[in-house]
Design a protein around this motif. Structure first.
Motif, PDB file in Angstrom:
ATOM      1  N   LEU A 193      -5.701   6.842  -1.597  1.00 64.64           N
ATOM      2  CA  LEU A 193      -6.727   5.851  -1.895  1.00 64.64           C
ATOM      3  C   LEU A 193      -8.091   6.508  -1.958  1.00 64.64           C
ATOM      4  O   LEU A 193      -8.433   7.334  -1.118  1.00 64.64           O
ATOM      5  N   GLN A 194      -8.854   6.133  -2.992  1.00 67.98           N
ATOM      6  CA  GLN A 194     -10.266   6.477  -3.079  1.00 67.98           C
ATOM      7  C   GLN A 194     -11.012   5.187  -3.349  1.00 67.98           C
ATOM      8  O   GLN A 194     -10.501   4.300  -4.044  1.00 67.98           O
ATOM      9  N   THR A 195     -12.210   5.084  -2.813  1.00 60.93           N
ATOM     10  CA  THR A 195     -13.006   3.878  -2.988  1.00 60.93           C
ATOM     11  C   THR A 195     -14.251   4.208  -3.786  1.00 60.93           C
ATOM     12  O   THR A 195     -14.937   5.185  -3.495  1.00 60.93           O
ATOM     13  N   SER A 196     -14.516   3.392  -4.814  1.00 58.43           N
ATOM     14  CA  SER A 196     -15.769   3.516  -5.556  1.00 58.43           C
ATOM     15  C   SER A 196     -16.581   2.252  -5.289  1.00 58.43           C
ATOM     16  O   SER A 196     -16.158   1.378  -4.544  1.00 58.43           O
ATOM     17  N   TYR A 253     -11.019  -0.087  -5.938  1.00 53.89           N
ATOM     18  CA  TYR A 253     -10.162   0.812  -5.171  1.00 53.89           C
ATOM     19  C   TYR A 253      -9.337   1.593  -6.186  1.00 53.89           C
ATOM     20  O   TYR A 253      -8.721   0.990  -7.062  1.00 53.89           O
ATOM     21  N   GLU A 254      -9.337   2.882  -6.074  1.00 52.63           N
ATOM     22  CA  GLU A 254      -8.558   3.719  -6.979  1.00 52.63           C
ATOM     23  C   GLU A 254      -7.370   4.246  -6.196  1.00 52.63           C
ATOM     24  O   GLU A 254      -7.533   5.002  -5.242  1.00 52.63           O
ATOM     25  N   VAL A 255      -6.183   3.780  -6.588  1.00 50.02           N
ATOM     26  CA  VAL A 255      -4.972   4.065  -5.836  1.00 50.02           C
ATOM     27  C   VAL A 255      -4.020   4.871  -6.708  1.00 50.02           C
ATOM     28  O   VAL A 255      -3.783   4.532  -7.866  1.00 50.02           O
ATOM     29  N   ARG A 274      -6.574   1.062 -10.891  1.00 50.71           N
ATOM     30  CA  ARG A 274      -7.987   0.836 -10.559  1.00 50.71           C
ATOM     31  C   ARG A 274      -8.098  -0.658 -10.273  1.00 50.71           C
ATOM     32  O   ARG A 274      -8.082  -1.480 -11.192  1.00 50.71           O
ATOM     33  N   LYS A 276     -12.506  -4.977  -6.389  1.00 53.91           N
ATOM     34  CA  LYS A 276     -12.660  -5.258  -4.965  1.00 53.91           C
ATOM     35  C   LYS A 276     -12.769  -6.742  -4.617  1.00 53.91           C
ATOM     36  O   LYS A 276     -13.077  -7.066  -3.477  1.00 53.91           O
ATOM     37  N   VAL A 292      -8.157  -9.728  -0.302  1.00 52.87           N
ATOM     38  CA  VAL A 292      -8.934  -8.557   0.113  1.00 52.87           C
ATOM     39  C   VAL A 292      -9.443  -8.865   1.516  1.00 52.87           C
ATOM     40  O   VAL A 292     -10.110  -9.871   1.735  1.00 52.87           O
ATOM     41  N   GLN A 333      -6.952  -4.446   4.194  1.00 50.14           N
ATOM     42  CA  GLN A 333      -6.011  -4.236   3.092  1.00 50.14           C
ATOM     43  C   GLN A 333      -6.366  -5.061   1.866  1.00 50.14           C
ATOM     44  O   GLN A 333      -7.109  -6.024   1.941  1.00 50.14           O
ATOM     45  N   LEU A 338      -6.726  -0.206   3.707  1.00 53.84           N
ATOM     46  CA  LEU A 338      -8.072   0.355   3.467  1.00 53.84           C
ATOM     47  C   LEU A 338      -8.529   1.165   4.663  1.00 53.84           C
ATOM     48  O   LEU A 338      -8.118   0.992   5.748  1.00 53.84           O
TER      49      LEU A 338
END
Length: 166
Positions: free
Chosen positions: A52-55, A59-61, A78, A81, A133, A137, A166
């Motif tokens: 997981l990366q967060t922008s 959320y980029e999973v 992608r 949120k 959300v 999670q 998350l």
């Protein structure tokens, strides 16, 4: 004791109240197990690992499904949120890709969404539905048809589900 029936009634009420309040059943729902699953080529797959990366807005999973020692599949989502339905469009942050790998080398990559994400021409088609959300999670569903830019071939993924911690 002048009112023995009251003492028995009070005892019975206390017993009923204590049983009602001490139920062993916990009505708190169990947290959903984190993961991503989907159907592709008539096969139901569940990812073996996720990252997981967060922008700022999504959320980029990324998730791998291993088919064996020399091949695997990789899916990238992608996920916006906020709760809602997000069809892929030139202005949507929602998007996806699906890669077929051989010895960790992509032999085909199928893209769906705006390119670059959020402000370009849409390739493929799809929708991500964010159902929940919370602070811990994000859950939802997805479906998309990706296009291999090199060959024009398509790959359709359906029945997609995600639970991402998350």
């Amino acid at each position: 004791m002048p009112y023995p029936f009251l003492a028995r009634a009070a005892s019975a009420l206390l017993l009923v109240a204590s049983v009602a309040c001490s139920s062993s059943k916990d009505d708190t729902p169990a947290p959903a197990k984190p993961g991503i699953s989907w159907t592709v080529d008539n096969s139901n797959l569940t990812a073996n690992s996720m990252q997981l990366q967060t922008s700022t807005d999504a959320y980029e999973v990324g998730a791998y499904y291993n088919l064996g020692a020399v091949a695997s599949n990789y899916i990238s989502l992608r996920i916006p949120k906020a709760v809602g339905t997000y069809p892929f469009s030139p202005t949507s942050v929602a998007g996806a890709s699906y890669s077929v790998l051989n010895n960790s080398v992509a032999t085909a990559v199928y893209y769906a969404g705006a390119n670059p994400i959020g402000n370009g021409t849409v390739i493929g088609a799809g929708t991500i539905v964010v159902q929940e959300v919370t602070a811990s999670q994000v859950t939802g569903t997805f479906t998309f048809t990706g296009i291999d830019r090199d060959t024009g071939n398509t790959k359709s993924l359906s029945n997609g589900k995600f639970v991402v911690r998350l």
